[in-house]
Scaffold this motif. Structure first.
Motif, PDB file in Angstrom:
ATOM      1  N   LYS A  61      31.028  -3.961  33.753  1.00  0.00           N
ATOM      2  CA  LYS A  61      30.561  -3.587  35.093  1.00  0.00           C
ATOM      3  C   LYS A  61      31.714  -2.939  35.838  1.00  0.00           C
ATOM      4  O   LYS A  61      32.856  -3.377  35.728  1.00  0.00           O
ATOM      5  N   VAL A  62      31.385  -1.876  36.556  1.00  0.00           N
ATOM      6  CA  VAL A  62      32.395  -1.138  37.309  1.00  0.00           C
ATOM      7  C   VAL A  62      31.896  -0.879  38.719  1.00  0.00           C
ATOM      8  O   VAL A  62      30.708  -1.023  39.000  1.00  0.00           O
ATOM      9  N   LYS A  63      32.814  -0.479  39.588  1.00  0.00           N
ATOM     10  CA  LYS A  63      32.452  -0.151  40.963  1.00  0.00           C
ATOM     11  C   LYS A  63      32.527   1.359  41.144  1.00  0.00           C
ATOM     12  O   LYS A  63      33.463   2.006  40.690  1.00  0.00           O
ATOM     13  N   ILE A  64      31.519   1.920  41.825  1.00  0.00           N
ATOM     14  CA  ILE A  64      31.508   3.355  42.113  1.00  0.00           C
ATOM     15  C   ILE A  64      32.459   3.619  43.278  1.00  0.00           C
ATOM     16  O   ILE A  64      32.333   3.013  44.331  1.00  0.00           O
ATOM     17  N   VAL A  65      33.417   4.531  43.069  1.00  0.00           N
ATOM     18  CA  VAL A  65      34.375   4.844  44.132  1.00  0.00           C
ATOM     19  C   VAL A  65      34.147   6.236  44.717  1.00  0.00           C
ATOM     20  O   VAL A  65      34.601   6.533  45.818  1.00  0.00           O
ATOM     21  N   GLU A  66      33.437   7.083  43.959  1.00  0.00           N
ATOM     22  CA  GLU A  66      33.205   8.448  44.432  1.00  0.00           C
ATOM     23  C   GLU A  66      32.033   9.048  43.683  1.00  0.00           C
ATOM     24  O   GLU A  66      31.750   8.666  42.553  1.00  0.00           O
ATOM     25  N   VAL A  67      31.335   9.981  44.320  1.00  0.00           N
ATOM     26  CA  VAL A  67      30.304  10.758  43.643  1.00  0.00           C
ATOM     27  C   VAL A  67      30.767  12.203  43.694  1.00  0.00           C
ATOM     28  O   VAL A  67      31.006  12.747  44.765  1.00  0.00           O
ATOM     29  N   ARG A  68      30.957  12.789  42.520  1.00  0.00           N
ATOM     30  CA  ARG A  68      31.445  14.163  42.421  1.00  0.00           C
ATOM     31  C   ARG A  68      30.366  14.989  41.737  1.00  0.00           C
ATOM     32  O   ARG A  68      30.247  14.961  40.515  1.00  0.00           O
ATOM     33  N   GLY A  69      29.569  15.682  42.521  1.00  0.00           N
ATOM     34  CA  GLY A  69      28.453  16.436  41.936  1.00  0.00           C
ATOM     35  C   GLY A  69      27.455  15.477  41.321  1.00  0.00           C
ATOM     36  O   GLY A  69      26.903  14.630  42.013  1.00  0.00           O
ATOM     37  N   VAL A  70      27.255  15.596  40.004  1.00  0.00           N
ATOM     38  CA  VAL A  70      26.324  14.697  39.306  1.00  0.00           C
ATOM     39  C   VAL A  70      27.061  13.619  38.514  1.00  0.00           C
ATOM     40  O   VAL A  70      26.480  12.964  37.667  1.00  0.00           O
ATOM     41  N   LYS A  71      28.346  13.444  38.812  1.00  0.00           N
ATOM     42  CA  LYS A  71      29.134  12.421  38.110  1.00  0.00           C
ATOM     43  C   LYS A  71      29.481  11.278  39.047  1.00  0.00           C
ATOM     44  O   LYS A  71      29.759  11.486  40.222  1.00  0.00           O
ATOM     45  N   LEU A  72      29.482  10.071  38.476  1.00  0.00           N
ATOM     46  CA  LEU A  72      29.977   8.906  39.200  1.00  0.00           C
ATOM     47  C   LEU A  72      31.429   8.696  38.800  1.00  0.00           C
ATOM     48  O   LEU A  72      31.750   8.702  37.616  1.00  0.00           O
ATOM     49  N   ILE A  73      32.296   8.540  39.786  1.00  0.00           N
ATOM     50  CA  ILE A  73      33.688   8.201  39.518  1.00  0.00           C
ATOM     51  C   ILE A  73      33.811   6.706  39.784  1.00  0.00           C
ATOM     52  O   ILE A  73      33.452   6.235  40.868  1.00  0.00           O
ATOM     53  N   VAL A  74      34.289   5.963  38.767  1.00  0.00           N
ATOM     54  CA  VAL A  74      34.265   4.506  38.860  1.00  0.00           C
ATOM     55  C   VAL A  74      35.639   3.893  38.637  1.00  0.00           C
ATOM     56  O   VAL A  74      36.544   4.529  38.104  1.00  0.00           O
ATOM     57  N   ALA A  75      35.770   2.658  39.060  1.00  0.00           N
ATOM     58  CA  ALA A  75      36.987   1.875  38.835  1.00  0.00           C
ATOM     59  C   ALA A  75      36.580   0.524  38.277  1.00  0.00           C
ATOM     60  O   ALA A  75      35.517  -0.003  38.607  1.00  0.00           O
ATOM     61  N   LYS A  76      37.434  -0.017  37.415  1.00  0.00           N
ATOM     62  CA  LYS A  76      37.188  -1.367  36.893  1.00  0.00           C
ATOM     63  C   LYS A  76      37.182  -2.345  38.050  1.00  0.00           C
ATOM     64  O   LYS A  76      37.910  -2.171  39.023  1.00  0.00           O
ATOM     65  N   ILE A  77      36.385  -3.383  37.918  1.00  0.00           N
ATOM     66  CA  ILE A  77      36.332  -4.431  38.939  1.00  0.00           C
ATOM     67  C   ILE A  77      37.413  -5.439  38.604  1.00  0.00           C
ATOM     68  O   ILE A  77      37.465  -5.955  37.485  1.00  0.00           O
ATOM     69  N   LYS A  78      38.281  -5.700  39.549  1.00  0.00           N
ATOM     70  CA  LYS A  78      39.357  -6.676  39.318  1.00  0.00           C
ATOM     71  C   LYS A  78      38.775  -8.084  39.383  1.00  0.00           C
ATOM     72  O   LYS A  78      37.979  -8.387  40.254  1.00  0.00           O
ATOM     73  N   GLU A  79      39.203  -8.897  38.445  1.00  0.00           N
ATOM     74  CA  GLU A  79      38.759 -10.294  38.426  1.00  0.00           C
ATOM     75  C   GLU A  79      39.340 -11.031  39.626  1.00  0.00           C
ATOM     76  O   GLU A  79      40.513 -10.845  39.950  1.00  0.00           O
ATOM     77  N   GLU A  80      38.539 -11.861  40.238  1.00  0.00           N
ATOM     78  CA  GLU A  80      38.988 -12.621  41.405  1.00  0.00           C
ATOM     79  C   GLU A  80      40.187 -13.505  41.060  1.00  0.00           C
ATOM     80  O   GLU A  80      41.101 -13.668  41.839  1.00  0.00           O
TER      81      GLU A  80
END
Length: 84
Positions: A61-80
């Motif tokens: 599972k990842v978090k969406i950080v940006e939408v660039r055109g038709v692409k999702l730019i994502v980052a790994k979710i850091k463990e608590e």
């Protein structure tokens, strides 16, 4: 039809609202290999990592950080646990 046109406009105007959402990766994300897919609201999206040298495995599972055109730019979710 009218409904289709409405949905198309809805997607364009609300695309920024997906930032911060979590999605599950369905194809390994590798910027060098130009691979990566996720499902968001029932649709497949091309995914790229925010950081070029980060590979994200299918099923993560990842978090969406940006939408660039038709692409999702994502980052790994850091463990608590790591933050404490």
């Amino acid at each position: 039809t009218m409904l289709k046109k409405y949905n198309k406009n809805l997607l364009k105007t609300n695309v920024q609202s997906v930032i911060g959402q979590e999605v599950k990766i369905i194809e390994e994300v590798n910027n060098d290999e130009m691979t990566g897919m996720a499902i968001l609201n029932g649709q497949e999206w091309t995914v790229r990592s925010e950081t070029d040298d980060v590979i994200i495995k299918s099923g993560e599972k990842v978090k969406i950080v940006e939408v660039r055109g038709v692409k999702l730019i994502v980052a790994k979710i850091k463990e608590e646990k790591e933050c404490q």
